[in-house]
Design a protein around this motif. Structure first.
Motif, PDB file in Angstrom:
ATOM      1  N   UNK A   1       0.709  -1.250  -0.077  1.00 42.77           N
ATOM      2  CA  UNK A   1       0.042   0.095  -0.101  1.00 42.77           C
ATOM      3  C   UNK A   1       0.964   1.277  -0.045  1.00 42.77           C
ATOM      4  N   UNK A   2       2.316   1.180   0.392  1.00 41.36           N
ATOM      5  CA  UNK A   2       3.016   2.432   0.274  1.00 41.36           C
ATOM      6  C   UNK A   2       3.915   2.500  -0.644  1.00 41.36           C
ATOM      7  N   UNK A   3       3.944   1.563  -1.474  1.00 44.75           N
ATOM      8  CA  UNK A   3       4.889   1.618  -2.840  1.00 44.75           C
ATOM      9  C   UNK A   3       4.636   2.727  -3.536  1.00 44.75           C
ATOM     10  N   UNK A   4       3.328   3.146  -3.843  1.00 46.19           N
ATOM     11  CA  UNK A   4       2.888   4.374  -4.640  1.00 46.19           C
ATOM     12  C   UNK A   4       3.380   5.683  -4.022  1.00 46.19           C
ATOM     13  N   UNK A   5       3.851   5.703  -2.727  1.00 43.27           N
ATOM     14  CA  UNK A   5       4.194   7.106  -2.066  1.00 43.27           C
ATOM     15  C   UNK A   5       5.340   7.030  -2.356  1.00 43.27           C
ATOM     16  N   UNK A   6       6.637   6.080  -2.466  1.00 40.23           N
ATOM     17  CA  UNK A   6       7.745   6.181  -2.731  1.00 40.23           C
ATOM     18  C   UNK A   6       7.973   6.651  -4.312  1.00 40.23           C
ATOM     19  N   UNK A   7       7.190   5.975  -5.149  1.00 43.23           N
ATOM     20  CA  UNK A   7       7.296   6.349  -6.550  1.00 43.23           C
ATOM     21  C   UNK A   7       6.993   7.585  -6.788  1.00 43.23           C
ATOM     22  N   UNK A   8       5.818   8.219  -6.190  1.00 41.61           N
ATOM     23  CA  UNK A   8       5.469   9.433  -6.340  1.00 41.61           C
ATOM     24  C   UNK A   8       6.566  10.513  -5.896  1.00 41.61           C
ATOM     25  N   UNK A   9       7.451  10.130  -4.798  1.00 42.37           N
ATOM     26  CA  UNK A   9       8.246  10.969  -4.331  1.00 42.37           C
ATOM     27  C   UNK A   9       9.532  10.992  -5.259  1.00 42.37           C
ATOM     28  N   UNK A  10       9.977  10.050  -5.837  1.00 40.57           N
ATOM     29  CA  UNK A  10      10.929   9.920  -6.530  1.00 40.57           C
ATOM     30  C   UNK A  10      10.732  10.769  -7.860  1.00 40.57           C
ATOM     31  N   UNK A  11       9.405  10.793  -8.235  1.00 39.46           N
ATOM     32  CA  UNK A  11       9.063  11.492  -9.623  1.00 39.46           C
ATOM     33  C   UNK A  11       9.031  13.032  -9.286  1.00 39.46           C
ATOM     34  N   UNK A  12       9.194  13.274  -7.962  1.00 37.16           N
ATOM     35  CA  UNK A  12       8.800  14.630  -7.811  1.00 37.16           C
ATOM     36  C   UNK A  12       9.961  15.700  -7.643  1.00 37.16           C
ATOM     37  N   UNK A  13      10.245  16.991  -8.009  1.00 34.09           N
ATOM     38  CA  UNK A  13      11.314  17.717  -8.203  1.00 34.09           C
ATOM     39  C   UNK A  13      11.797  18.017  -6.740  1.00 34.09           C
ATOM     40  N   UNK A  14      10.843  18.321  -5.921  1.00 33.76           N
ATOM     41  CA  UNK A  14      11.096  18.780  -4.455  1.00 33.76           C
ATOM     42  C   UNK A  14      11.206  17.789  -3.313  1.00 33.76           C
ATOM     43  N   UNK A  15      11.455  18.511  -2.050  1.00 28.49           N
ATOM     44  CA  UNK A  15      11.515  17.166  -1.114  1.00 28.49           C
ATOM     45  C   UNK A  15      10.077  16.642  -0.599  1.00 28.49           C
ATOM     46  N   UNK A  16      10.091  15.548  -0.121  1.00 26.47           N
ATOM     47  CA  UNK A  16       8.835  14.915   0.189  1.00 26.47           C
ATOM     48  C   UNK A  16       8.933  14.323   1.898  1.00 26.47           C
TER      49      UNK A  16
END
Length: 509
Positions: free
Chosen positions: A150-165
């Motif tokens: 359930x948390x894999x999408x969070x990390x994938x979204x953070x890697x695709x984001x330019x800023x910090x998460x």
């Protein structure tokens, strides 16, 4: 004057261990000044070749040698200073690196460097304490393998984001259970030292567990409060229902009392409708009536009439129990009396045929579309004491004669038809039996209630066969003893079973 200036320059150029960097520039300036003086001396000698010029040239040559010495000393000092600074810088770098290594080594947070696909490029030593994996085992693997689905999408979204998460994830420990981590991610792909996505993981499993326990306690407290509120509501509702039930019970008891009083009054009317057994014994001295309604009033009844030389005695079973059955007994008794007294019928078969016609008329069963099937079964006998003969006719109820010394009663069957009923023919005809019983014989008639009573070890019916054998055993007793024996045997057979039907047994000798 020149010597004094030289001394000042030398003093300025003297190496001091803690002299700041600007003193080194003073040494360089002094060396330059000496070189200029030497150059001036040479020029003076070249221009004045006299002894004065020679003396002056020697002076300038000394100054030149001093300048060369100072310059050489200055060069060595600057070189030594540069080496010292570089050594100190290396020591400082090593000290800072050691400090950072110690921080990374003993920090509770886990530091990971990921590439854009999520592969672990670097993992700090604290990963083994937090996840049970040595850093070398994590490096080169995908962080996705450790993440909760359930948390894999969070990390994938953070890697695709330019800023910090900042997010909360669950990672699976080497032993298989899940641990919670607060994650801070920062993309540092352009940093020459990091060249990746820096992920800092802080283990908050204990805090999450405490918060979960706190939430559970709060939820339990809330549930307890709700349960208490519900219990209080239910208590009030129960008390209200109890009051309503008490009022309803009071009304029901009042209605039951009124109904019971009415039924008891109806029972008195029904008992007044039949001839008392004592009056019957005036005409039939050795006779008895065993009459046991299931309810207060009965659908069974006996009918007795003494007329001229005939004595009529009948055991009848009307449809229904309780009040409906009792109403039928009153109608049935009335039509029997009407058939004899008003229509002049004397023979039992004629009386039953007349009663059938009169009952259908009384219940309006003879009109088109009638649906009532109410009626009665009856065993009717007419006795002539002068000639000691019995005339009998029956509608679904037989007659039994027990001669002295006989183990089985003799049965005179009834016609298989009832009295009344909308579906029955308008006219019914019944068989007349003329019986001359031997002296001392007992004649019995009954409804089906005794034989249909449930009881015994297996809760079965008493049955007609057992009832006939029991009647044969009673024939040697007095009427009062027979009545008592019927009561006792019924109670023994019935046990705890409720009475299922009205019961009527009549007997005469």
């Amino acid at each position: 004057m020149a010597a004094r200036a030289m001394a000042v320059v030398l003093e300025a150029m003297r190496p001091q261990e803690n002299r700041p960097l600007q003193n080194r520039w003073l040494w360089a300036a002094g060396g330059g000044l000496l070189l200029l003086l030497a150059a001036g001396a040479g020029l003076s000698l070249w221009l004045s070749p006299t002894w004065k010029g020679a003396l002056l040239s020697l002076l300038w040559a000394g100054v030149l040698m001093g300048g060369v010495y100072v310059s050489w000393h200055l060069y060595r000092s600057v070189r030594t200073y540069r080496e010292t600074v570089q050594l100190q810088a290396r020591e400082e770098i090593l000290r800072i690196e050691g400090r950072y290594k110690a921080l990374v080594q003993y920090a509770s947070d886990v530091f990971c460097i990921l590439d854009k696909s999520g592969l672990v490029q670097y993992a700090s030593p604290s990963a083994q304490r937090a996840l049970g994996y040595p850093p070398s085992q994590l490096e080169g693997t995908s962080l996705r393998e450790l993440l909760h689905p359930e948390d894999r999408a969070l990390v994938e979204s953070a890697l695709a984001r330019e800023g910090s998460a900042f997010f909360l994830v669950r990672l699976q420990h080497r032993e298989g259970y899940w641990r919670y981590f607060e994650a801070v991610g920062q993309p540092l792909f352009n940093d020459p030292l990091v060249k990746g996505y820096l992920l800092t993981l802080r283990d908050v499993t204990d805090r999450q567990r405490e918060e979960a326990q706190k939430r559970e306690k709060e939820a339990a407290a809330l549930r307890l409060a709700i349960e208490r509120e519900r219990a209080e509501y239910e208590k009030n509702l129960i008390e209200q229902s109890k009051r309503q039930l008490e009022e309803a019970y009071r009304l029901i008891e009042q209605k039951n009392r009124e109904i019971t009083e009415s039924i008891q009054y109806a029972a008195r009317i029904q008992q007044g409708m039949v001839v008392p057994p004592d009056a019957i014994r005036t005409y039939l001295p050795e006779s008895f009536v065993f009459w046991k309604p299931r309810d207060i009033v009965s659908g069974d009844f006996y009918w007795f009439l003494a007329l001229e030389e005939w004595v009529y005695f009948a055991a009848a079973d009307c449809t229904g129990h309780g009040v409906p059955g009792a109403l039928m007994t009153m109608i049935a008794s009335a039509v029997l009396t009407q058939a004899v007294l008003q229509e002049g019928l004397r023979s039992p078969d004629e009386i039953l045929a007349g009663a059938h016609r009169l009952l259908r008329r009384a219940l309006r069963q003879d009109v088109p579309g009638a649906r009532s099937e109410d009626g009665m079964d009856i065993a009717l006998l007419a006795y002539q004491p002068s000639i000691r003969k019995i005339h009998y006719a029956g509608a679904n109820r037989p007659l039994w004669v027990v001669s002295p010394g006989e183990a089985e009663p003799q049965e005179y069957p009834a016609d298989r038809k009832g009295i009344g009923g909308a579906s029955a023919p308008a006219q019914q005809f019944f068989t007349l039996h003329v019986i001359e019983p031997p002296t001392g014989a007992w004649i019995y008639a009954s409804s089906d209630g005794y034989a249909d009573q449930f009881g015994g070890p297996q809760g079965k019916k008493y049955m007609a066969k057992r009832f006939k054998r029991f009647l044969a055993q009673l024939a040697s007793l007095s009427p009062e003893a027979q009545h008592q024996a019927l009561e006792a045997d019924l109670a023994t057979w019935k046990g705890d079973y409720p009475q299922t039907d009205d019961i009527l047994v009549i007997g005469l000798r």
